[in-house]
Write an enzyme that holds these catalytic residues in place. Structure first.
Site: not given
Ligand code: TTP
Length: 394
Positions: A74, A305
């Site tokens: 992606q 330590h």
């Molecule tokens: P999030 O928890 O929303 O995003 P993140 O994992 O990057 O964390 P943060 O919000 O702290 O930046 O995402 C939920 C899940 O989906 C996580 O496994 C990552 C995935 N994800 C993607 O693969 N592509 C995306 O575009 C988004 C938004 C999330």
């Protein structure tokens, strides 16, 4: 069941621990977070796994190096539906499951989900108004309402789905109000068929913030069975489910109360006390008169330590000067607060210590207050009492 694991995100709420690596590659007991998710999916019945990578993609690929998985890329993190769309060409014309790469489930719940046909994992919480609440009619899901003021149930969307094959054609959803392409919109469409079941999830942990990494380690360290393969001095006392890997050393006078994992190349002691769900990462060092309780020390971290470290996460190659002590309890007994992306946030824990980014170093006799975050390469001076977060030193 073919399964898509979403692991393209950066993990900004996990900073500074994600300054140098993506969240899915953080250590949870004996493997990385994303390895637990992939292994959990395979255990539950996944016969093919497609991992969606994006941010720091190579680090995620490396973490999964010896697993039989396919990868999809992606390019930009534009939402969870967009992430599944990136994997669309890897999917056969059959039902598919989707799991977040940063959420842990218990094995039985995931197996039930896989067996249920079109389904969504449903987790019971006390504060449904903070989640996507499932609207139910018997065990059928009618829809999901994000953060409703008056929730109709306390079962929330646990972020684990089984979609019918036709849902591959439903991934081109409209942009949401927050500017993302959301998988919950695909779920809503699936719910309109009346076929989506809510499958109760017994155990669920969304690993988004540093104290949730601690909770993930508590969970997975608790699953380990005692195994002593390293070099342990006869005067060390290892109690319960302790794992000392080949290539690790435990010296005289050490007491370790399990669950605890001492990884290869790490050394503990002489005369150290390690207790309560602690991970001592590869090559980490815990020296004389040091107590480590319920903490994660990533690879190469050194507490050499006369120190106390409780309920804390120390990044790679952190070095605590002699006499560094961590406070993990407030005098008013309130839950410890940690700043997440600048916002003071309750950890929901009465006991929580500190979070240190990679290569942070403390001067001797540093006192670190409960909830303090030291950034990557942060420094403290000898004798300092640190009550506020500290970024990278100039
Ligand atoms: P999030 O928890 O929303 O995003 P993140 O994992 O990057 O964390 P943060 O919000 O702290 O930046 O995402 C939920 C899940 O989906 C996580 O496994 C990552 C995935 N994800 C993607 O693969 N592509 C995306 O575009 C988004 C938004 C999330």
């Amino acid at each position: 069941m073919q399964t898509v694991v979403l692991a393209a995100g950066e993990g900004t709420r996990m900073r500074p621990l994600t300054d140098r690596r993506p969240k899915p590659t953080l250590p949870v007991a004996d493997r990385t977070l994303v390895e637990h998710v992939v292994d959990g999916a395979v255990d539950a019945g996944a016969n093919r796994v497609v991992v969606v990578v994006g941010y720091a993609a190579d680090a995620v690929r490396d973490a999964l190096g010896d697993r039989d998985v396919a990868f999809a890329v992606q390019e930009r993190q534009r939402g969870t539906a967009d992430a599944v769309r990136a994997a669309r060409d890897e999917l056969d014309d059959a039902p598919f499951a989707v799991l977040n790469g940063d959420v842990l489930y218990d094995r039985d719940s995931l197996s039930r989900l896989y067996d249920a046909g079109p389904a969504v994992g449903a987790y019971r919480v006390d504060d449904p108004e903070n989640y996507g609440v499932l609207e139910l009619e018997d065990d059928r899901v009618r829809g999901v309402i994000e953060k409703p003021a008056n929730p109709t149930s306390n079962l929330v969307n646990a972020g684990a789905y089984v979609f019918p094959a036709v849902a591959r054609d439903w991934l081109d959803v409209a942009e949401s109000d927050r500017g993302e392409y959301e998988l919950t919109d695909v779920l809503t469409r699936a719910c309109e068929t009346g076929e989506v079941r809510a499958v109760p999830v017994d155990r669920w942990l969304d690993v988004g913030r540093p104290w949730e990494l601690l909770a993930a380690n508590e969970w997975k360290l608790g699953d380990l069975e005692r195994r002593i393969a390293g070099d342990v001095h006869p005067d060390a006392d290892l109690r319960g489910a302790v794992v000392v890997e080949d290539g690790a050393t435990v010296d005289a006078g050490v007491v370790i109360e399990g669950p605890a994992l001492v990884r290869s190349g790490a050394s503990v002691g002489p005369n150290a006390y390690v207790r309560g769900a602690t991970l001592i990462g590869a090559g980490a060092k815990v020296g004389h008169a040091v107590e480590i309780k319920n903490s994660v020390l990533m690879a190469g971290a050194t507490v050499g330590h006369l120190s106390y470290v409780g309920d804390s996460v120390l990044g790679r190659d952190v070095n605590f000067g002699a006499g560094t002590t961590v406070a993990n309890l407030r005098h008013d007994d309130g839950d410890v607060i940690v700043r997440v992306k600048g916002d003071p946030t309750s950890t929901g824990r009465r006991k929580f210590g500190v979070v240190c980014g990679d290569d942070a170093k403390t001067g001797i006799d540093t006192a670190l207050n409960a909830g303090v975050v030291l950034g990557t390469e942060a420094r403290t001076t000898p004798g300092e009492t640190v009550t506020r977060d500290r970024g990278r030193s100039p």
